[in-house]
Write an enzyme that holds these catalytic residues in place. Structure first.
Site, PDB file in Angstrom:
ATOM      1  N   GLY A 204       0.794  -1.226   0.000  1.00  0.00           N
ATOM      2  CA  GLY A 204       0.000   0.000   0.000  1.00  0.00           C
ATOM      3  C   GLY A 204       0.828   1.279   0.000  1.00  0.00           C
ATOM      4  N   ASP A 247       5.626  -5.755  15.518  1.00  0.00           N
ATOM      5  CA  ASP A 247       4.288  -5.190  15.697  1.00  0.00           C
ATOM      6  C   ASP A 247       4.485  -3.870  16.433  1.00  0.00           C
ATOM      7  OD1 ASP A 247       1.794  -4.406  16.651  1.00  0.00           O
ATOM      8  OD2 ASP A 247       1.063  -6.477  16.710  1.00  0.00           O
ATOM      9  N   ALA A 272       1.898   2.860   9.388  1.00  0.00           N
ATOM     10  CA  ALA A 272       1.039   1.716   9.730  1.00  0.00           C
ATOM     11  C   ALA A 272      -0.284   2.222  10.279  1.00  0.00           C
ATOM     12  CB  ALA A 272       1.729   0.829  10.757  1.00  0.00           C
ATOM     13  N   TYR A 336     -11.507   5.550  14.171  1.00  0.00           N
ATOM     14  CA  TYR A 336     -10.469   5.945  13.205  1.00  0.00           C
ATOM     15  C   TYR A 336     -10.321   7.474  13.167  1.00  0.00           C
ATOM     16  CZ  TYR A 336      -8.030   5.933   8.651  1.00  0.00           C
ATOM     17  OH  TYR A 336      -7.124   6.102   7.631  1.00  0.00           O
TER      18      TYR A 336
HETATM   19  N1  LIG Z   1      -5.928   4.281   1.545  1.00  0.00           N
HETATM   20  C1  LIG Z   1      -6.460   5.454   1.838  1.00  0.00           C
HETATM   21  O1  LIG Z   1      -7.293   5.976   1.089  1.00  0.00           O
HETATM   22  C2  LIG Z   1      -6.048   6.185   3.100  1.00  0.00           C
HETATM   23  C3  LIG Z   1      -6.675   7.406   3.361  1.00  0.00           C
HETATM   24  C4  LIG Z   1      -6.311   8.121   4.500  1.00  0.00           C
HETATM   25  C5  LIG Z   1      -5.322   7.617   5.344  1.00  0.00           C
HETATM   26  N2  LIG Z   1      -4.729   6.417   5.074  1.00  0.00           N
HETATM   27  C6  LIG Z   1      -3.695   5.960   6.018  1.00  0.00           C
HETATM   28  O2  LIG Z   1      -2.519   5.643   5.313  1.00  0.00           O
HETATM   29  C7  LIG Z   1      -1.810   4.593   5.978  1.00  0.00           C
HETATM   30  C8  LIG Z   1      -1.557   3.442   5.023  1.00  0.00           C
HETATM   31  O3  LIG Z   1      -2.788   3.012   4.487  1.00  0.00           O
HETATM   32  P1  LIG Z   1      -2.911   1.847   3.376  1.00  0.00           P
HETATM   33  O4  LIG Z   1      -4.159   2.136   2.615  1.00  0.00           O
HETATM   34  O5  LIG Z   1      -1.638   1.708   2.642  1.00  0.00           O
HETATM   35  O6  LIG Z   1      -3.187   0.582   4.332  1.00  0.00           O
HETATM   36  P2  LIG Z   1      -2.848  -0.970   4.129  1.00  0.00           P
HETATM   37  O7  LIG Z   1      -3.809  -1.699   4.996  1.00  0.00           O
HETATM   38  O8  LIG Z   1      -2.772  -1.333   2.675  1.00  0.00           O
HETATM   39  O9  LIG Z   1      -1.364  -1.108   4.726  1.00  0.00           O
HETATM   40  C9  LIG Z   1      -1.098  -0.915   6.101  1.00  0.00           C
HETATM   41  C10 LIG Z   1       0.168  -1.672   6.471  1.00  0.00           C
HETATM   42  O10 LIG Z   1       0.387  -1.463   7.869  1.00  0.00           O
HETATM   43  C11 LIG Z   1       0.731  -2.692   8.470  1.00  0.00           C
HETATM   44  N3  LIG Z   1       0.369  -2.710   9.877  1.00  0.00           N
HETATM   45  C12 LIG Z   1      -0.878  -2.729  10.418  1.00  0.00           C
HETATM   46  N4  LIG Z   1      -0.808  -2.818  11.766  1.00  0.00           N
HETATM   47  C13 LIG Z   1       0.513  -2.837  12.078  1.00  0.00           C
HETATM   48  C14 LIG Z   1       1.216  -2.939  13.307  1.00  0.00           C
HETATM   49  N5  LIG Z   1       0.576  -3.052  14.472  1.00  0.00           N
HETATM   50  N6  LIG Z   1       2.570  -2.935  13.281  1.00  0.00           N
HETATM   51  C15 LIG Z   1       3.229  -2.844  12.092  1.00  0.00           C
HETATM   52  N7  LIG Z   1       2.606  -2.765  10.896  1.00  0.00           N
HETATM   53  C16 LIG Z   1       1.260  -2.766  10.892  1.00  0.00           C
HETATM   54  C17 LIG Z   1      -0.069  -3.742   7.686  1.00  0.00           C
HETATM   55  O11 LIG Z   1       0.475  -5.046   7.836  1.00  0.00           O
HETATM   56  C18 LIG Z   1       0.049  -3.185   6.254  1.00  0.00           C
HETATM   57  O12 LIG Z   1       1.193  -3.687   5.603  1.00  0.00           O
HETATM   58  C19 LIG Z   1      -2.680   4.213   7.175  1.00  0.00           C
HETATM   59  O13 LIG Z   1      -2.220   4.908   8.316  1.00  0.00           O
HETATM   60  C20 LIG Z   1      -4.065   4.687   6.763  1.00  0.00           C
HETATM   61  O14 LIG Z   1      -4.874   4.933   7.880  1.00  0.00           O
HETATM   62  C21 LIG Z   1      -5.071   5.703   3.972  1.00  0.00           C
END
Ligand SMILES: NC(=O)c1ccc[n+]([C@@H]2O[C@H](COP(=O)([O-])OP(=O)(O)OC[C@H]3O[C@@H](n4cnc5c(N)ncnc54)[C@H](O)[C@@H]3O)[C@@H](O)[C@H]2O)c1
Length: 431
Positions: A204, A247, A272, A336
Site C-alpha cells: 500500500g 508489531d 502503519a 479511526y
Molecule cells: N488508503 C487510503 O485511502 C487512506 C486514506 C487516508 C489515510 N490512510 C492511512 O494511510 C496509511 C496506510 O494506508 P494503506 O491504505 O496503505 O493501508 P494498508 O492496509 O494497505 O497497509 C497498512 C500496512 O500497515 C501494516 N500494519 C498494520 N498494523 C501494524 C502494526 N501493528 N505494526 C506494524 N505494521 C502494521 C499492515 O500489515 C500493512 O502492511 C494508514 O495509516 C491509513 O490509515 C489511507
C-alpha cells in the site's frame, strides 16, 4: 480497482458524452517519472503589491512573461489591505486561462500580523481565494498557498509544488518558518547517506513511501508485522534496504527499533494504520481500542522513545499519517477519526519542542481517497462518490502521498514544521 470512468473521459466520445451530461471531467494528472521529472514549461513570476521576499536567491528558474506558463507564482506577501487585494485580481485574471493543463498556481502570502487586523484580513483573504480558485480552475491544475517567513527556507516547498510530484496536492495552506536551511548537494538524491524507517511498508501507501525515499537516496528499513514478512522482505530486497519484523503496538517497539539501528535514524515515517469500522452504537470496546492503539498510542510511544534515546539524529524528520476522516469526520469511523485527529494534535504540539530540543521536524500528511486495497474494499457507490468528490474528480495514488512525505523528509525542508498537509485533490470533505 482501476478508475474506468477516468479512462472513459480520456477518450473523445467519453469526453463528449460526459460534457453533454454535465458529469465530472477528471483530467489525467501528470506525475513524476524519470522521463518527465519537471512540468516542462515556464514558471511565470507575478507580484501583487510590494514584496520583500528575495526569490532571486533561490534556484527557481522564474520568468517575468510567458504566453503559456506551466506554472504561476503570485507573490502576494506584500498585500496589507483590502485595496491591495485588487492587485491579486489584476495579476491573475489575465493569465489564469493560459496556464497549461496539469499546471500549477502557487500564491505566496505572509504570516498573519497579530498587531494589524487589516493585514490579517487581507492575508486571510488569500486563503479563501486560493481554495476557491482550486475548485474552479480544472484541467488537472492545482492551486496552493504558501506563507513563507523567508524565501530561501521555502525553496524545497516551492520546488515540490512546481513539480509533477505534487499532482494530487491542491487547496492547501502551508506555513514555512524562518529557519536557516542548506540546499542539498544534489536536489535529485537529497536523502543520500540517510536512513529512513517506514512502518507498515510491506504494501500500500507504506510500500510507495519506502520506494520514493529509496529513489531519493535513502537506505530504507521496511517495518511490518511478522505475518507480513514475506512481502516486507521482497520490498526491502527490491529497494536495497532491510526488513524489520515488529508489531508497532509492542510496548517496547521504540527500544527494539533503536536496537536495530545503532547508527541512528534520519527519517521516521509513521504509516502503519488500521480501520475497524462500525457506528458507535455497534462498536465493541475491542474495535475501539485496537484502532486507537495502532494509529495513535503506538505513534506517541515510539516517537517519545526514539527522541529520548537520541536515535533520531539532529536534522531528522518525523512524518505521521493522519487522514481527512480525522479532519472532516466520517460515519462509521469514530475510532479511526479520533485516532487520526489525535495524530494532528500530536504533530502540532510536539513540533516546536522537537525542533528546539532535538533539531527534528514533525509533520503529518492527511490522505484523502487513495486507490489502495483499503479503498478497493469500499462498496462501489461510496467508492465512486469518494473518487469524484474533490477538485480533481479522481482518487489519488499511493505515490502521491509518498511524494508529499519525501518533500517533508527533505534535508532542505527544515523550516516546514508542525504542518498537516492534505493529499486529497482538494476533497470537498472537511474543506
Ligand atoms: N488508503 C487510503 O485511502 C487512506 C486514506 C487516508 C489515510 N490512510 C492511512 O494511510 C496509511 C496506510 O494506508 P494503506 O491504505 O496503505 O493501508 P494498508 O492496509 O494497505 O497497509 C497498512 C500496512 O500497515 C501494516 N500494519 C498494520 N498494523 C501494524 C502494526 N501493528 N505494526 C506494524 N505494521 C502494521 C499492515 O500489515 C500493512 O502492511 C494508514 O495509516 C491509513 O490509515 C489511507
Amino acid at each position: 480497482m482501476a478508475d474506468r470512468y477516468l479512462s472513459f473521459t480520456g477518450t473523445a466520445p467519453g469526453r463528449f458524452l460526459t460534457r453533454r451530461l454535465g458529469l465530472p471531467q477528471p483530467a489525467p494528472l501528470r506525475r513524476w517519472s524519470p522521463e518527465h521529472p519537471t512540468l516542462g514549461g515556464d514558471l511565470l513570476h507575478l507580484t501583487a503589491g510590494k514584496s520583500d521576499l528575495d526569490l532571486a536567491a533561490t534556484g527557481l528558474a522564474l520568468v517575468r512573461s510567458s504566453e503559456r506558463p506551466a506554472a504561476v507564482l503570485l507573490d502576494a506577501s506584500g498585500v496589507r489591505d483590502v485595496e491591495g487585494l485588487a492587485d491579486v485580481h489584476a495579476a491573475l485574471h489575465p493569465v489564469v486561462r493560459s496556464v497549461a493543463a496539469g499546471g500549477r498556481v502557487v500564491v505566496l502570502g505572509a504570516p498573519l500580523d497579530p498587531a494589524d487586523h487589516h493585514q490579517s484580513a487581507a492575508q486571510q483573504a488569500l486563503e479563501g481565494f486560493t481554495r476557491s480558485l482550486g475548485k474552479e480552475i480544472g484541467r488537472g491544475r492545482t492551486v496552493n498557498l504558501v506563507r513563507p517567513a523567508d524565501a530561501l527556507a521555502a525553496e524545497s516547498t516551492l520546488r515540490f509544488l512546481f513539480s509533477p510530484k505534487s499532482a494530487y496536492v491542491s487547496g492547501q495552506v502551508i506555513e514555512v518558518g524562518a529557519r536557516q536551511v542548506t540546499a542539498p548537494d544534489d536536489w535529485d538524491r537529497p536523502l543520500t547517506g540517510r536512513t529512513a524507517l517506514v512502518t507498515g511498508a510491506a504494501r500500500g501507501i507504506g510500500e510507495a513511501v519506502a520506494g520514493t525515499l529509496a529513489r531519493d537516496g535513502a537506505r530504507v528499513v521496511v517495518l511490518d508485522v511478522p505475518q507480513a514478512q514475506a512481502a516486507a522482505r521482497q520490498v526491502a530486497e527490491r529497494l536495497g534496504g532491510t526488513a524489520l519484523a515488529l508489531d508497532i503496538t509492542a510496548p517496547d517497539a521504540g527500544e527494539r527499533i533503536a536496537a536495530a539501528l545503532p547508527d541512528g535514524l534520519d527519517v521516521l515515517v509513521h504509516n502503519a494504520g488500521i480501520t475497524r469500522d462500525r457506528r458507535l452504537v455497534n462498536m465493541p470496546a475491542e474495535r475501539w481500542s485496537s484502532v486507537l492503539e495502532v494509529n495513535l498510542a503506538s505513534v506517541l510511544r515510539t516517537t517519545d522513545a526514539l527522541l529520548a534515546s537520541g536515535t533520531i539524529r539532529a536534522g531528522g524528520r518525523i512524518v505521521a499519517t493522519a487522514s481527512i476522516a480525522g479532519l472532516a469526520g466520517n460515519a462509521g469511523q469514530t475510532n479511526y477519526g479520533a485516532s487520526k485527529a489525535g495524530v494532528a494534535g500530536l504533530v502540532r504540539s510536539l513540533a516546536p519542542r522537537a525542533l528546539a530540543e532535538h533539531g527534528v521536524t514533525v509533520n503529518a500528511v492527511a490522505p484523502g481517497f487513495i486507490e489502495t486495497k483499503m479503498t478497493a474494499a469500499v462498496p462501489l457507490f461510496i467508492r465512486e462518490a469518494g473518487r469524484r468528490m474533490n477538485s480533481l474528480a479522481q482518487g489519488g495514488l499511493p505515490v502521491d502521498v509518498a511524494e508529499t512525505i519525501a518533500w517533508l523528509a527533505h534535508p532542505a525542508s527544515g523550516a516546514v514544521n508542525g504542518q498537516v498537509v492534505r493529499v486529497c485533490g482538494q476533497s470537498l470533505l472537511g474543506a
